[in-house]
Design a protein around this motif. Structure first.
Motif, mmCIF file in Angstrom:
data_model
loop_
_atom_site.group_PDB
_atom_site.id
_atom_site.type_symbol
_atom_site.label_atom_id
_atom_site.label_comp_id
_atom_site.label_asym_id
_atom_site.label_seq_id
_atom_site.Cartn_x
_atom_site.Cartn_y
_atom_site.Cartn_z
ATOM 1 N N UNK A 80 0.842 -1.191 0.000
ATOM 2 C CA UNK A 80 0.000 0.000 0.000
ATOM 3 C C UNK A 80 0.879 1.242 0.000
ATOM 4 N N UNK A 81 0.991 1.946 -1.125
ATOM 5 C CA UNK A 81 1.694 3.239 -1.113
ATOM 6 C C UNK A 81 0.779 4.315 -0.531
ATOM 7 N N UNK A 82 1.351 5.227 0.223
ATOM 8 C CA UNK A 82 0.524 6.246 0.873
ATOM 9 C C UNK A 82 1.273 7.572 0.950
ATOM 10 N N UNK A 83 0.529 8.649 0.745
ATOM 11 C CA UNK A 83 1.071 9.987 0.953
ATOM 12 C C UNK A 83 -0.021 10.837 1.604
ATOM 13 N N UNK A 84 0.245 11.302 2.817
ATOM 14 C CA UNK A 84 -0.708 12.130 3.576
ATOM 15 C C UNK A 84 -2.101 11.489 3.616
ATOM 16 N N UNK A 85 -2.133 10.268 4.174
ATOM 17 C CA UNK A 85 -3.394 9.540 4.279
ATOM 18 C C UNK A 85 -3.783 9.268 5.734
ATOM 19 N N UNK A 86 -3.416 10.189 6.632
ATOM 20 C CA UNK A 86 -3.861 10.065 8.018
ATOM 21 C C UNK A 86 -5.389 10.070 8.050
ATOM 22 N N UNK A 111 -0.022 -12.817 3.763
ATOM 23 C CA UNK A 111 1.306 -13.071 4.300
ATOM 24 C C UNK A 111 1.851 -11.886 5.086
ATOM 25 N N UNK A 112 1.633 -10.661 4.551
ATOM 26 C CA UNK A 112 2.140 -9.454 5.193
ATOM 27 C C UNK A 112 1.466 -8.245 4.560
ATOM 28 N N UNK A 113 1.546 -7.127 5.262
ATOM 29 C CA UNK A 113 1.126 -5.838 4.717
ATOM 30 C C UNK A 113 2.335 -4.916 4.755
ATOM 31 N N UNK A 114 2.673 -4.344 3.603
ATOM 32 C CA UNK A 114 3.811 -3.427 3.496
ATOM 33 C C UNK A 114 3.271 -2.057 3.124
ATOM 34 N N UNK A 115 3.418 -1.090 4.021
ATOM 35 C CA UNK A 115 3.002 0.287 3.752
ATOM 36 C C UNK A 115 4.236 1.115 3.427
ATOM 37 N N UNK A 116 4.200 1.799 2.283
ATOM 38 C CA UNK A 116 5.312 2.660 1.873
ATOM 39 C C UNK A 116 4.833 4.103 1.944
ATOM 40 N N UNK A 117 5.416 4.845 2.855
ATOM 41 C CA UNK A 117 5.058 6.241 3.091
ATOM 42 C C UNK A 117 5.951 7.132 2.224
ATOM 43 N N UNK A 173 3.739 7.662 -6.626
ATOM 44 C CA UNK A 173 3.062 6.402 -6.328
ATOM 45 C C UNK A 173 3.769 5.199 -6.940
ATOM 46 N N UNK A 174 4.255 5.332 -8.171
ATOM 47 C CA UNK A 174 4.956 4.200 -8.789
ATOM 48 C C UNK A 174 6.213 3.840 -8.002
ATOM 49 N N UNK A 175 6.934 4.832 -7.523
ATOM 50 C CA UNK A 175 8.124 4.569 -6.716
ATOM 51 C C UNK A 175 7.742 3.883 -5.413
ATOM 52 N N UNK A 176 6.609 4.291 -4.832
ATOM 53 C CA UNK A 176 6.143 3.647 -3.607
ATOM 54 C C UNK A 176 5.823 2.180 -3.832
ATOM 55 N N UNK A 177 5.160 1.878 -4.934
ATOM 56 C CA UNK A 177 4.873 0.479 -5.256
ATOM 57 C C UNK A 177 6.158 -0.317 -5.441
ATOM 58 N N UNK A 178 7.092 0.258 -6.181
ATOM 59 C CA UNK A 178 8.353 -0.446 -6.458
ATOM 60 C C UNK A 178 9.122 -0.710 -5.169
ATOM 61 N N UNK A 179 9.191 0.264 -4.288
ATOM 62 C CA UNK A 179 9.867 0.074 -3.003
ATOM 63 C C UNK A 179 9.224 -1.058 -2.217
ATOM 64 N N UNK A 180 7.885 -1.049 -2.152
ATOM 65 C CA UNK A 180 7.184 -2.078 -1.397
ATOM 66 C C UNK A 180 7.321 -3.453 -2.006
ATOM 67 N N UNK A 181 7.325 -3.540 -3.329
ATOM 68 C CA UNK A 181 7.424 -4.842 -3.997
ATOM 69 C C UNK A 181 8.836 -5.406 -3.870
ATOM 70 N N UNK A 182 9.856 -4.561 -3.912
ATOM 71 C CA UNK A 182 11.213 -5.030 -3.642
ATOM 72 C C UNK A 182 11.302 -5.589 -2.220
#
Length: 264
Positions: free
Chosen positions: A7-13, A33-39, A71-80
């Motif tokens: 889950x990529x997120x930016x200012x989603x409080x 299996x897991x949840x990966x949040x990329x801020x 957002x694309x960078x957030x997805x890539x970070x989380x998928x790595x």
């Protein structure tokens, strides 16, 4: 088939904590299996909201970009960072329903098998305003004519796909809007499944119709060029022992980010 939910997120409080809690609640352990949040370097309460849940959910991982990257960078970070071979993605605004993930997983083939490598969500009843809905319909129609990917709703954030297949794709900003076309270009089958659409409960959208259109047109012609120049021949023979390789870590990392470091 267990998955890493990214889950990529930016200012989603106000949205992200609720979405993470709901994801752990509705997805059984034999799927999640897991949840990966990329801020993406939020400057609101997103970080505190996620960190407040980490003691409750040991399979929750938090990564934070040092500066905004999109957002694309957030997805890539989380998928790595993900540890499972199938990825499920959702937007951090809570408009995707994690209860839809099992239906998408039912359509996807096991990694390396025959069948869809990506299953995208198709929002049957969008809750967006009239202008946003019209802009989305126009963009999807133009993209479909040029890319011929038969994707009726490229903007829907909930998708499932093979991790390895994603990591083999060329990376560029905004690539998340073109994943079906890119998967097809690399020889993979794709499919679509109806999903729900929910209202945003807090904050505001990070995109405008005009801004999305400008970036989208620029990227669209780039993807058209990329598809025409991509040639992935099928393997006719594969003899001898194969040595498994680990994907190379992203350039900004010396390797897989240590869990304790990621939680600082």
């Amino acid at each position: 088939m267990r998955v890493s939910v990214v889950i990529p997120a930016y200012n989603e409080a106000g949205n992200i904590g609720r979405l993470v809690t709901e994801t752990f609640s509705v997805l059984p352990e034999d799927i999640l299996g897991e949840v990966v949040v990329v801020d993406d370097c939020s400057d609101d309460g997103t970080r505190a909201e996620i960190r407040g849940l980490m003691a409750q959910y040991p399979r929750l991982r938090y990564l934070r970009h040092a500066h905004r990257a999109g957002q694309s960078a957030g997805l890539r970070t989380g998928i790595f960072a993900a540890g499972f071979p199938v990825i499920a993605t959702m937007d951090g605004d809570g408009q995707n329903d994690p209860a839809d993930i099992p239906a998408l997983l039912a359509r996807i083939a096991p990694p390396g098998g025959e069948g869809p490598a990506l299953v995208g969500g198709l929002r049957a009843r969008r809750l967006a305003t009239g202008s946003r809905r019209w802009a989305s319909r126009f963009a999807n129609g133009l993209r479909a004519r040029l890319l011929k990917d038969e994707c009726p709703d490229t903007g829907c954030g909930i998708k499932v796909y093979w991790r390895e297949a994603f990591l083999r794709l060329p990376y560029f900003s905004s690539m998340h809007r073109y994943l079906p076309a890119l998967f097809i270009s690399y020889g993979h089958a794709v499919a679509y499944e109806p999903v729900g659409d929910r209202p945003r409960l807090a904050g505001s959208s990070k995109y405008t119709n005009f801004g999305r259109a400008l970036v989208g047109i620029y990227d669209l012609f780039g993807v058209v060029w990329l598809r025409r120049r991509t040639i992935v021949p099928p393997i006719a023979e594969d003899s001898g022992a194969a040595i498994p390789l680990r994907p190379v870590a992203p350039a900004h990392s010396a390797g897989r980010i240590d869990a304790d470091t990621a939680r600082l």
